[in-house]
Design a protein around this motif. Structure first.
Motif, PDB file in Angstrom:
ATOM      1  N   ASN A 130      10.256   3.751 -11.484  1.00 60.18           N
ATOM      2  CA  ASN A 130       9.813   3.145 -12.735  1.00 60.18           C
ATOM      3  C   ASN A 130       8.550   2.323 -12.488  1.00 60.18           C
ATOM      4  O   ASN A 130       7.609   2.817 -11.885  1.00 60.18           O
ATOM      5  N   GLU A 131       8.525   1.055 -12.915  1.00 56.63           N
ATOM      6  CA  GLU A 131       7.321   0.238 -12.746  1.00 56.63           C
ATOM      7  C   GLU A 131       7.392  -0.616 -11.477  1.00 56.63           C
ATOM      8  O   GLU A 131       6.636  -1.571 -11.307  1.00 56.63           O
ATOM      9  N   HIS A 132       8.273  -0.239 -10.571  1.00 50.24           N
ATOM     10  CA  HIS A 132       8.471  -0.976  -9.326  1.00 50.24           C
ATOM     11  C   HIS A 132       7.943  -0.156  -8.155  1.00 50.24           C
ATOM     12  O   HIS A 132       8.186   1.053  -8.071  1.00 50.24           O
ATOM     13  N   LEU A 133       7.253  -0.835  -7.236  1.00 51.98           N
ATOM     14  CA  LEU A 133       6.621  -0.165  -6.105  1.00 51.98           C
ATOM     15  C   LEU A 133       7.071  -0.850  -4.815  1.00 51.98           C
ATOM     16  O   LEU A 133       6.806  -2.035  -4.605  1.00 51.98           O
ATOM     17  N   PHE A 134       7.774  -0.079  -3.989  1.00 48.26           N
ATOM     18  CA  PHE A 134       8.263  -0.587  -2.708  1.00 48.26           C
ATOM     19  C   PHE A 134       7.250  -0.165  -1.647  1.00 48.26           C
ATOM     20  O   PHE A 134       7.181   0.993  -1.256  1.00 48.26           O
ATOM     21  N   THR A 135       6.436  -1.126  -1.209  1.00 49.05           N
ATOM     22  CA  THR A 135       5.208  -0.798  -0.485  1.00 49.05           C
ATOM     23  C   THR A 135       5.352  -0.776   1.036  1.00 49.05           C
ATOM     24  O   THR A 135       4.370  -0.513   1.735  1.00 49.05           O
ATOM     25  N   GLY A 136       6.556  -1.043   1.560  1.00 45.55           N
ATOM     26  CA  GLY A 136       6.709  -1.031   3.005  1.00 45.55           C
ATOM     27  C   GLY A 136       5.709  -1.974   3.647  1.00 45.55           C
ATOM     28  O   GLY A 136       5.575  -3.131   3.254  1.00 45.55           O
ATOM     29  N   ASP A 137       4.955  -1.465   4.643  1.00 49.94           N
ATOM     30  CA  ASP A 137       3.965  -2.312   5.315  1.00 49.94           C
ATOM     31  C   ASP A 137       2.539  -1.944   4.927  1.00 49.94           C
ATOM     32  O   ASP A 137       1.607  -2.110   5.722  1.00 49.94           O
ATOM     33  N   PHE A 138       2.365  -1.472   3.698  1.00 46.51           N
ATOM     34  CA  PHE A 138       1.019  -1.202   3.184  1.00 46.51           C
ATOM     35  C   PHE A 138       0.433  -2.445   2.527  1.00 46.51           C
ATOM     36  O   PHE A 138      -0.619  -2.945   2.915  1.00 46.51           O
ATOM     37  N   ILE A 139       1.123  -2.981   1.525  1.00 50.12           N
ATOM     38  CA  ILE A 139       0.657  -4.179   0.816  1.00 50.12           C
ATOM     39  C   ILE A 139       1.737  -5.260   0.907  1.00 50.12           C
ATOM     40  O   ILE A 139       2.914  -4.999   0.639  1.00 50.12           O
ATOM     41  N   PHE A 140       1.311  -6.456   1.283  1.00 50.02           N
ATOM     42  CA  PHE A 140       2.150  -7.647   1.231  1.00 50.02           C
ATOM     43  C   PHE A 140       1.559  -8.632   0.220  1.00 50.02           C
ATOM     44  O   PHE A 140       0.438  -8.441  -0.258  1.00 50.02           O
ATOM     45  N   LYS A 141       2.291  -9.690  -0.050  1.00 50.86           N
ATOM     46  CA  LYS A 141       1.742 -10.746  -0.885  1.00 50.86           C
ATOM     47  C   LYS A 141       0.623 -11.435  -0.112  1.00 50.86           C
ATOM     48  O   LYS A 141       0.858 -12.068   0.925  1.00 50.86           O
ATOM     49  N   GLY A 142      -0.611 -11.283  -0.570  1.00 50.72           N
ATOM     50  CA  GLY A 142      -1.747 -11.963   0.021  1.00 50.72           C
ATOM     51  C   GLY A 142      -2.403 -11.279   1.198  1.00 50.72           C
ATOM     52  O   GLY A 142      -3.388 -11.791   1.743  1.00 50.72           O
ATOM     53  N   THR A 143      -1.906 -10.112   1.590  1.00 52.27           N
ATOM     54  CA  THR A 143      -2.527  -9.420   2.722  1.00 52.27           C
ATOM     55  C   THR A 143      -2.089  -7.949   2.740  1.00 52.27           C
ATOM     56  O   THR A 143      -1.465  -7.476   1.789  1.00 52.27           O
ATOM     57  N   ILE A 144      -2.450  -7.256   3.811  1.00 52.87           N
ATOM     58  CA  ILE A 144      -2.061  -5.852   3.975  1.00 52.87           C
ATOM     59  C   ILE A 144      -1.417  -5.676   5.345  1.00 52.87           C
ATOM     60  O   ILE A 144      -1.432  -6.582   6.177  1.00 52.87           O
ATOM     61  N   GLY A 145      -0.861  -4.489   5.574  1.00 55.31           N
ATOM     62  CA  GLY A 145      -0.241  -4.193   6.850  1.00 55.31           C
ATOM     63  C   GLY A 145      -1.256  -4.022   7.963  1.00 55.31           C
ATOM     64  O   GLY A 145      -2.428  -3.708   7.722  1.00 55.31           O
ATOM     65  N   ARG A 146      -0.786  -4.223   9.188  1.00 58.56           N
ATOM     66  CA  ARG A 146      -1.664  -4.069  10.344  1.00 58.56           C
ATOM     67  C   ARG A 146      -2.044  -2.601  10.540  1.00 58.56           C
ATOM     68  O   ARG A 146      -1.283  -1.700  10.200  1.00 58.56           O
ATOM     69  N   PHE A 147      -3.219  -2.411  11.105  1.00 61.36           N
ATOM     70  CA  PHE A 147      -3.669  -1.046  11.373  1.00 61.36           C
ATOM     71  C   PHE A 147      -4.211  -0.936  12.801  1.00 61.36           C
ATOM     72  O   PHE A 147      -5.078  -0.134  13.094  1.00 61.36           O
ATOM     73  N   ASP A 148      -3.638  -1.773  13.702  1.00 56.03           N
ATOM     74  CA  ASP A 148      -4.028  -1.743  15.111  1.00 56.03           C
ATOM     75  C   ASP A 148      -2.881  -1.330  16.032  1.00 56.03           C
ATOM     76  O   ASP A 148      -2.954  -1.488  17.244  1.00 56.03           O
ATOM     77  N   PHE A 149      -1.821  -0.783  15.457  1.00 55.11           N
ATOM     78  CA  PHE A 149      -0.710  -0.286  16.260  1.00 55.11           C
ATOM     79  C   PHE A 149      -1.013   1.123  16.769  1.00 55.11           C
ATOM     80  O   PHE A 149      -1.888   1.816  16.223  1.00 55.11           O
ATOM     81  N   PRO A 150      -0.260   1.581  17.784  1.00 54.73           N
ATOM     82  CA  PRO A 150      -0.321   3.012  18.101  1.00 54.73           C
ATOM     83  C   PRO A 150       0.020   3.825  16.853  1.00 54.73           C
ATOM     84  O   PRO A 150       0.942   3.475  16.112  1.00 54.73           O
ATOM     85  N   ASN A 151      -0.735   4.858  16.613  1.00 53.80           N
ATOM     86  CA  ASN A 151      -0.575   5.738  15.440  1.00 53.80           C
ATOM     87  C   ASN A 151      -1.090   5.124  14.141  1.00 53.80           C
ATOM     88  O   ASN A 151      -0.935   5.729  13.078  1.00 53.80           O
ATOM     89  N   SER A 152      -1.686   3.924  14.205  1.00 56.84           N
ATOM     90  CA  SER A 152      -2.365   3.369  13.041  1.00 56.84           C
ATOM     91  C   SER A 152      -3.793   3.913  12.990  1.00 56.84           C
ATOM     92  O   SER A 152      -4.303   4.443  13.974  1.00 56.84           O
ATOM     93  N   ASP A 153      -4.435   3.736  11.823  1.00 54.11           N
ATOM     94  CA  ASP A 153      -5.779   4.285  11.651  1.00 54.11           C
ATOM     95  C   ASP A 153      -6.527   3.444  10.615  1.00 54.11           C
ATOM     96  O   ASP A 153      -6.196   3.478   9.423  1.00 54.11           O
ATOM     97  N   ALA A 154      -7.530   2.699  11.064  1.00 49.86           N
ATOM     98  CA  ALA A 154      -8.270   1.815  10.163  1.00 49.86           C
ATOM     99  C   ALA A 154      -8.995   2.592   9.070  1.00 49.86           C
ATOM    100  O   ALA A 154      -9.030   2.166   7.907  1.00 49.86           O
ATOM    101  N   LYS A 155      -9.553   3.743   9.431  1.00 44.07           N
ATOM    102  CA  LYS A 155     -10.274   4.553   8.445  1.00 44.07           C
ATOM    103  C   LYS A 155      -9.338   5.008   7.334  1.00 44.07           C
ATOM    104  O   LYS A 155      -9.683   4.959   6.141  1.00 44.07           O
ATOM    105  N   LEU A 156      -8.134   5.423   7.704  1.00 46.07           N
ATOM    106  CA  LEU A 156      -7.158   5.849   6.688  1.00 46.07           C
ATOM    107  C   LEU A 156      -6.685   4.671   5.848  1.00 46.07           C
ATOM    108  O   LEU A 156      -6.442   4.814   4.652  1.00 46.07           O
TER     109      LEU A 156
END
Length: 197
Positions: A130-156
């Motif tokens: 519905n109008e609810h979005l469970f964002t995992g570690d993509f979007i947090f309140k006031g920031t975003i998820g890290r993209f410096d882990f193994p298998n992370s990708d800053a460009k993506l």
């Protein structure tokens, strides 16, 4: 629609139970999540994973076996469920359905869409009900998820932020860690990150 949340484990990873028409959908059953889940559900029908990191999927198999329900996980993160890539002793789990990028499914009349937002992980997805979005570690309140882990990708991650910034509808956001927010409230933060990645 009722949404329950409990932070699990050392990383305080949010596990959600979404109840619609007496049907319980479990999102991201993290470390030792079964006890809490068992005290809150009456009719569990599925387990959904936003992505494959251990703190979000640790109790997948235990919950699946207890309730004889299916696991739905983004296909590009499936390797993390089976291999324990961080070597932390995570119990392996087997997904029953590998979700393709931006795939929409229907579970007992409930429409669910996995919006693909890679960057944090290859398959990282925000699950829309519905109008609810469970964002995992993509979007947090006031920031975003890290993209410096193994298998992370800053460009993506940059591409994913660009993608969601094109959305015009507001959503209630339920992140993988911390407090809930709204997409509208996070627009400026997302724009700042997009410029700095």
């Amino acid at each position: 629609m009722d949404i329950k949340v409990q932070a699990m484990g050392d990383y305080q990873t949010n596990c959600y139970i979404v109840t619609i028409d007496n049907k319980d959908i479990i999102i991201d059953p993290g470390v030792n999540a079964l006890r809490w889940i068992s005290s809150k559900v009456t009719n569990p029908i599925a387990i959904l994973n936003t992505h494959g990191h251990f703190d979000h999927v640790w109790s997948n198999q235990e919950v699946k076996d207890k309730y004889n329900i299916k696991i739905y996980t983004p296909k590009d993160d499936n390797f993390m469920l089976e291999k324990d890539p961080y070597g932390l002793g995570m119990p392996p789990s087997t997904a029953d359905f590998l979700i393709k990028p931006d795939e929409e499914i229907e579970l007992e009349g409930i429409k669910i869409k996995f919006h693909h937002f890679p960057g944090h992980t290859p398959g990282c997805s925000a699950i829309q009900i519905n109008e609810h979005l469970f964002t995992g570690d993509f979007i947090f309140k006031g920031t975003i998820g890290r993209f410096d882990f193994p298998n992370s990708d800053a460009k993506l991650m940059k591409q994913s932020i660009n993608k969601i910034l094109k959305w015009t509808k507001d959503f209630h956001i339920y992140p993988g860690h911390g407090d809930k927010t709204t997409l509208k409230s996070e627009i400026q933060t997302l724009k700042q990150w997009e410029r700095h990645i």
